[in-house]
Scaffold this motif. Structure first.
Motif, PDB file in Angstrom:
ATOM      1  N   UNK A 138       0.820  -1.213   0.000  1.00  0.00           N
ATOM      2  CA  UNK A 138       0.000   0.000   0.000  1.00  0.00           C
ATOM      3  C   UNK A 138       0.853   1.262   0.000  1.00  0.00           C
ATOM      4  N   UNK A 139       2.012   1.194   0.621  1.00  0.00           N
ATOM      5  CA  UNK A 139       2.950   2.320   0.590  1.00  0.00           C
ATOM      6  C   UNK A 139       3.544   2.462  -0.808  1.00  0.00           C
ATOM      7  N   UNK A 140       3.991   1.326  -1.373  1.00  0.00           N
ATOM      8  CA  UNK A 140       4.617   1.352  -2.703  1.00  0.00           C
ATOM      9  C   UNK A 140       3.667   1.862  -3.776  1.00  0.00           C
ATOM     10  N   UNK A 141       2.378   1.671  -3.574  1.00  0.00           N
ATOM     11  CA  UNK A 141       1.408   2.155  -4.550  1.00  0.00           C
ATOM     12  C   UNK A 141       1.510   3.676  -4.724  1.00  0.00           C
ATOM     13  N   UNK A 142       2.038   4.351  -3.726  1.00  0.00           N
ATOM     14  CA  UNK A 142       2.251   5.797  -3.820  1.00  0.00           C
ATOM     15  C   UNK A 142       3.700   6.171  -4.096  1.00  0.00           C
ATOM     16  N   UNK A 143       4.634   5.427  -3.522  1.00  0.00           N
ATOM     17  CA  UNK A 143       6.038   5.852  -3.597  1.00  0.00           C
ATOM     18  C   UNK A 143       6.787   5.326  -4.814  1.00  0.00           C
ATOM     19  N   UNK A 144       6.345   4.219  -5.395  1.00  0.00           N
ATOM     20  CA  UNK A 144       7.006   3.673  -6.584  1.00  0.00           C
ATOM     21  C   UNK A 144       6.511   4.385  -7.837  1.00  0.00           C
ATOM     22  N   UNK A 145       7.236   4.191  -8.922  1.00  0.00           N
ATOM     23  CA  UNK A 145       6.854   4.818 -10.193  1.00  0.00           C
ATOM     24  C   UNK A 145       5.872   3.934 -10.956  1.00  0.00           C
ATOM     25  N   UNK A 146       5.241   4.532 -11.968  1.00  0.00           N
ATOM     26  CA  UNK A 146       4.333   3.765 -12.826  1.00  0.00           C
ATOM     27  C   UNK A 146       5.063   2.561 -13.420  1.00  0.00           C
ATOM     28  N   UNK A 147       6.296   2.786 -13.868  1.00  0.00           N
ATOM     29  CA  UNK A 147       7.064   1.715 -14.507  1.00  0.00           C
ATOM     30  C   UNK A 147       7.385   0.600 -13.529  1.00  0.00           C
TER      31      UNK A 147
ATOM     32  N   UNK B  47      -9.212   2.841  -0.016  1.00  0.00           N
ATOM     33  CA  UNK B  47      -8.546   3.704   0.954  1.00  0.00           C
ATOM     34  C   UNK B  47      -7.565   2.875   1.775  1.00  0.00           C
ATOM     35  N   UNK B  48      -6.275   3.127   1.583  1.00  0.00           N
ATOM     36  CA  UNK B  48      -5.235   2.346   2.249  1.00  0.00           C
ATOM     37  C   UNK B  48      -4.611   3.152   3.393  1.00  0.00           C
ATOM     38  N   UNK B  49      -3.674   2.518   4.101  1.00  0.00           N
ATOM     39  CA  UNK B  49      -3.136   3.104   5.323  1.00  0.00           C
ATOM     40  C   UNK B  49      -2.564   4.517   5.145  1.00  0.00           C
ATOM     41  N   UNK B  50      -1.737   4.779   4.123  1.00  0.00           N
ATOM     42  CA  UNK B  50      -1.209   6.148   4.002  1.00  0.00           C
ATOM     43  C   UNK B  50      -2.316   7.202   3.908  1.00  0.00           C
ATOM     44  N   UNK B  51      -3.406   6.887   3.215  1.00  0.00           N
ATOM     45  CA  UNK B  51      -4.500   7.857   3.060  1.00  0.00           C
ATOM     46  C   UNK B  51      -5.291   7.989   4.359  1.00  0.00           C
ATOM     47  N   UNK B  52      -5.525   6.860   5.040  1.00  0.00           N
ATOM     48  CA  UNK B  52      -6.228   6.918   6.334  1.00  0.00           C
ATOM     49  C   UNK B  52      -5.459   7.818   7.310  1.00  0.00           C
TER      50      UNK B  52
ATOM     51  N   UNK C  36       6.063   7.556   6.459  1.00  0.00           N
ATOM     52  CA  UNK C  36       6.910   7.049   7.554  1.00  0.00           C
ATOM     53  C   UNK C  36       6.067   6.375   8.635  1.00  0.00           C
ATOM     54  N   UNK C  37       4.886   6.928   8.910  1.00  0.00           N
ATOM     55  CA  UNK C  37       4.008   6.329   9.930  1.00  0.00           C
ATOM     56  C   UNK C  37       3.553   4.940   9.496  1.00  0.00           C
ATOM     57  N   UNK C  38       3.190   4.804   8.219  1.00  0.00           N
ATOM     58  CA  UNK C  38       2.762   3.501   7.696  1.00  0.00           C
ATOM     59  C   UNK C  38       3.913   2.504   7.738  1.00  0.00           C
ATOM     60  N   UNK C  39       5.106   2.970   7.420  1.00  0.00           N
ATOM     61  CA  UNK C  39       6.277   2.085   7.474  1.00  0.00           C
ATOM     62  C   UNK C  39       6.546   1.608   8.894  1.00  0.00           C
TER      63      UNK C  39
END
Length: 324
Positions: A215-224, A239-244, A283-286
């Motif tokens: 769920x974190x990588x869905x935001x931090x990684x690139x499309x590729x 709605x995943x943890x970073x968004x919550x 960072x909180x999700x991690x």
């Protein structure tokens, strides 16, 4: 680089994983040309094969027999694959792991029947195992997996959901299947009850950590890197943890409203990703993922002295620290 690390971690099991790959292809054989094509397309799309590897790892604590274990590892991977096919229909996803999904390459009807076919093949494959508890575990897992998917639909775009709701959902969506992989591998190999429970609990905790990282990588990684648009979970209303953890930030509410209305532009998607990536929520999700990882490692510590303890620890560390 990360894929090379994974290959090194799997090296001890390469020949047995090859056997499971062949079993997957054989299990997906159908008299229907279209089902064959769609199913083989899924196998060739690859994947980390985490569930089969955990079956094999945990079975090492008992009487290891790949020709028995393949009938446990194969159905677990098939259940995972089938759930992805259905997910892509629900989320209207065209890409997964950089390849077209079954629903994109064919259509929704073919995808749904392909998923159903794969679920059925999973049950057929497990029929070679006589232990009724193994069958009960898989049946329970499949029921909960379906419950989790329906709950995810019910929770779409619900920004005000609490952490308990999220954890319950990812338990059903991901952690239970990894927990079952560890437990069923142990059961099939005759591991004693006490150690089998530690392996089961290890699987649950590492499964929770694994999904939070996803769920974190869905935001931090690139499309590729993702093989699909970054932020796809939120774009699909999940709605995943970073968004919550950002639910008190009005800006994320504005992006969610635009997504729900179908008017989010590409520039706004990029701005949304920047907002989440630069927020304390990552960072909180991690840290939450790390808590589950530490619980998983404590379960390993409870196991008797065995060469596979180090391997379990290495793979747990890898999947909870990965960046793809």
């Amino acid at each position: 680089m990360e894929k090379m690390k994974l290959a090194l971690l799997y090296a001890d099991f390469k020949s047995d994983i090859d056997i499971i790959e062949k079993e997957l292809i054989q299990a997906l054989n159908s008299s229907s040309h279209m089902l064959n094509e769609a199913s083989v397309h899924l196998v060739q799309a690859g994947g980390k094969r985490i569930r089969p590897v955990f079956v094999l790892l945990c079975a090492k604590f008992g009487q290891y027999d790949i020709h028995r274990l393949k009938h446990v590892a194969t159905p677990l991977e098939l259940v995972h694959m089938a759930s992805l096919v259905h997910d892509d229909v629900i989320d209207d996803s065209n890409m997964r792991r950089g390849q077209y999904t079954v629903k994109a390459q064919w259509n929704n009807r073919v995808a749904m029947y392909t998923g159903d076919f794969i679920f059925a093949r999973a049950l057929q494959s497990l029929a070679h195992i006589e232990n009724p508890l193994v069958h009960q575990v898989l049946a329970h897992t499949m029921v909960e997996l379906c419950n989790g998917e329906v709950i995810q639909i019910e929770d779409k775009f619900q920004l005000n959901q609490n952490l308990k709701t999220y954890f319950r959902r990812i338990k059903r969506k991901t952690a239970l299947l990894i927990e079952s992989s560890c437990y069923m591998g142990a059961l099939a190999a005759g591991v004693n009850k006490k150690d089998a429970i530690h392996l089961k609990r290890f699987g649950y905790f590492i499964g929770m950590s694994f999904q939070i990282i996803d769920d974190i990588l869905d935001f931090t990684a690139t499309d590729k890197e993702l093989g699909k648009p970054a932020g796809s979970d939120l774009l699909n209303g999940n709605i995943t943890l970073p968004v919550i953890l950002m639910q008190h930030d009005r800006r994320i509410h504005e992006y969610v409203e635009k997504i729900q209305a179908g008017v989010l532009t590409e520039a706004e998607r990029q701005n949304m990703l920047t907002l989440v990536r630069n927020s304390p929520a990552i960072d909180e999700a991690q840290r939450v993922s790390e808590l589950y990882l530490q619980k998983a490692l404590r379960e390993i510590d409870q196991l008797p002295k065995h060469p596979m303890k180090r391997k379990l620890r290495d793979i747990a560390m890898f999947i909870s620290k990965r960046d793809f």
